[in-house]
Design an enzyme around this catalytic site. Sequence first.
Site, PDB file in Angstrom:
ATOM      1  CE  LYS A   1       0.141   2.608   2.709  1.00  0.00           C
ATOM      2  NZ  LYS A   1      -0.401   3.807   3.663  1.00  0.00           N
TER       3      LYS A   1
ATOM      4  CD  GLU B   1     -10.322   4.841  -4.682  1.00  0.00           C
ATOM      5  OE1 GLU B   1     -11.289   4.462  -5.621  1.00  0.00           O
ATOM      6  OE2 GLU B   1      -9.457   5.565  -4.669  1.00  0.00           O
TER       7      GLU B   1
ATOM      8  CD  GLU C   1       2.025   3.793   6.148  1.00  0.00           C
ATOM      9  OE1 GLU C   1       1.836   2.538   5.992  1.00  0.00           O
ATOM     10  OE2 GLU C   1       1.208   4.557   5.761  1.00  0.00           O
TER      11      GLU C   1
ATOM     12  CG  ASP D   1       2.992   5.357   1.785  1.00  0.00           C
ATOM     13  OD1 ASP D   1       2.320   4.698   2.295  1.00  0.00           O
ATOM     14  OD2 ASP D   1       2.748   6.546   1.394  1.00  0.00           O
TER      15      ASP D   1
ATOM     16  CE  LYS E   1       0.034   6.152  -0.143  1.00  0.00           C
ATOM     17  NZ  LYS E   1       0.039   7.108   0.859  1.00  0.00           N
TER      18      LYS E   1
HETATM   19  N1  HSE Z   1       1.660   7.312   5.619  1.00  0.00           N
HETATM   20  C1  HSE Z   1       0.709   7.578   4.620  1.00  0.00           C
HETATM   21  C2  HSE Z   1       0.875   9.023   4.186  1.00  0.00           C
HETATM   22  C3  HSE Z   1      -0.606   7.106   5.149  1.00  0.00           C
HETATM   23  O1  HSE Z   1       1.559   9.760   5.037  1.00  0.00           O
HETATM   24  O2  HSE Z   1       0.400   9.183   3.031  1.00  0.00           O
HETATM   25  C4  HSE Z   1      -1.748   7.086   3.972  1.00  0.00           C
HETATM   26  O3  HSE Z   1      -1.537   6.292   2.939  1.00  0.00           O
END
Ligand code: HSE
Length: 427
Positions: free
Chosen positions: A104, A128, A189, A200, A204
């Site tokens: 991502k 995806e 992560e 993160d 997204k």
């Molecule tokens: N570290 C990310 C989460 C992993 O906890 O959602 C999935 O993208």
Amino acid sequence: MRTLRVAMLGCGTVGSEVARYMKRHADDLTARIGAPVEMAGIAVRRAGPPRPGVPGHLVTTDADALVRRGDIDVVIEVIGGTDPARGLIMTAFAHGASVVSANKALIAAEGGALHAAAAAHGVDLYYEAAVAGAVPLLRPLRESLAGDRVHRVLGIVNGTTNFILDRMHSFGADYSQALKEATSLGYAEADPTADVEGYDAAAKAAILAGFAFGTRVRVDEVHREGITAITAADVDDAKAAGCVIKLVAVCERSADGSFVNARVHPAMIPSDHPLAAVRGACNAVLVEADAAGQLMFYGPGAGGAPTASAVLGDLVAVCRNKLAGVTGPGDTAYNRPAVSPMTDVVGRYHLSLDTADQPSALAEVATVLGRHGVSVATLTRRPREGGFSLAVSTHRATDAALSAALCALRTLDHVRRVRSIPRLGET
Ligand code: HSE
């Protein structure tokens, strides 16, 4: 029947599950693709001890040589991060391979350049798995909803932070202990700062806004707040207000389509809202579209096997395209709306304030809020540590008005602490 060859970059939490399920589901994959698919090589950073279920002869530390082989049909990239993933993917395209990625951060930062390179070489780029783990979301937005007009995407897209907040809310768990548990379960992560500080989820959200609105939102245009400032007291306040705290991603399009906004922040969610029921590392995303109304996508959003499921779905799609000699849908960015700043966003808020035991404190708080155009919907006062704790629920106000009011509240002599969290799910 020719065999399709796959190279995988990375063999950690996700990669090892991809290898395992490729073997376990080999017959079904062959039937669905229309040709056998074989793992031809797996690049890892350090050779290390043998990995269970991963044939040692396939493992190499030379990722560059692997993507340059010239006989690879599909490269699966599950190393994460921008470098060296970006260069390896570009090299893979140049050598005729389609790419399936779960990355991502890279897609949010470099999606445009990567799509352009894939198109120039006549190959596919699918990802995806980059958003919401096993939950199908990008393909439904790009394909199933292609005839509709999406105006809002709202959801929980980070499993680690949802796991932590859920543990704090349901079991009174300590933040650090819950983070340790999420890491050991393979949700976080490599550097969990990306999870808990909202990076993160912001990546997204940028990808989701792009798919939902046919545009490109840069990750630095996504307003981002994480969960590190959320305390046990905030969780208790939320409970007392009949809410739970969740880290949410919100992407919105203005009615005329001239503006979009994307943001990630903790939010108070009423306990009867569908997002309030999302437990553990699950993700859930509500998509609101003109004709479809409200749709909810829900499921495991992190972890090796769920993410591998999304990777393998993309693998089937790009292999089918290879055999048919076509490529699938490419870049989705055809619109150029302005990205509106957070200061313009209108919402309702939950404020919690600790004040001194002074009769004038309550009136001062109400006056300051009113002076900044933030009107009070409900206010409750409870004794706390020699003073009072005020829980204020506001009517709708802009983020700019709320921020100015918070600054002014913090200057009041009788106010010791002020916290504000947006409320979602109410009009
Ligand atoms: N570290 C990310 C989460 C992993 O906890 O959602 C999935 O993208």
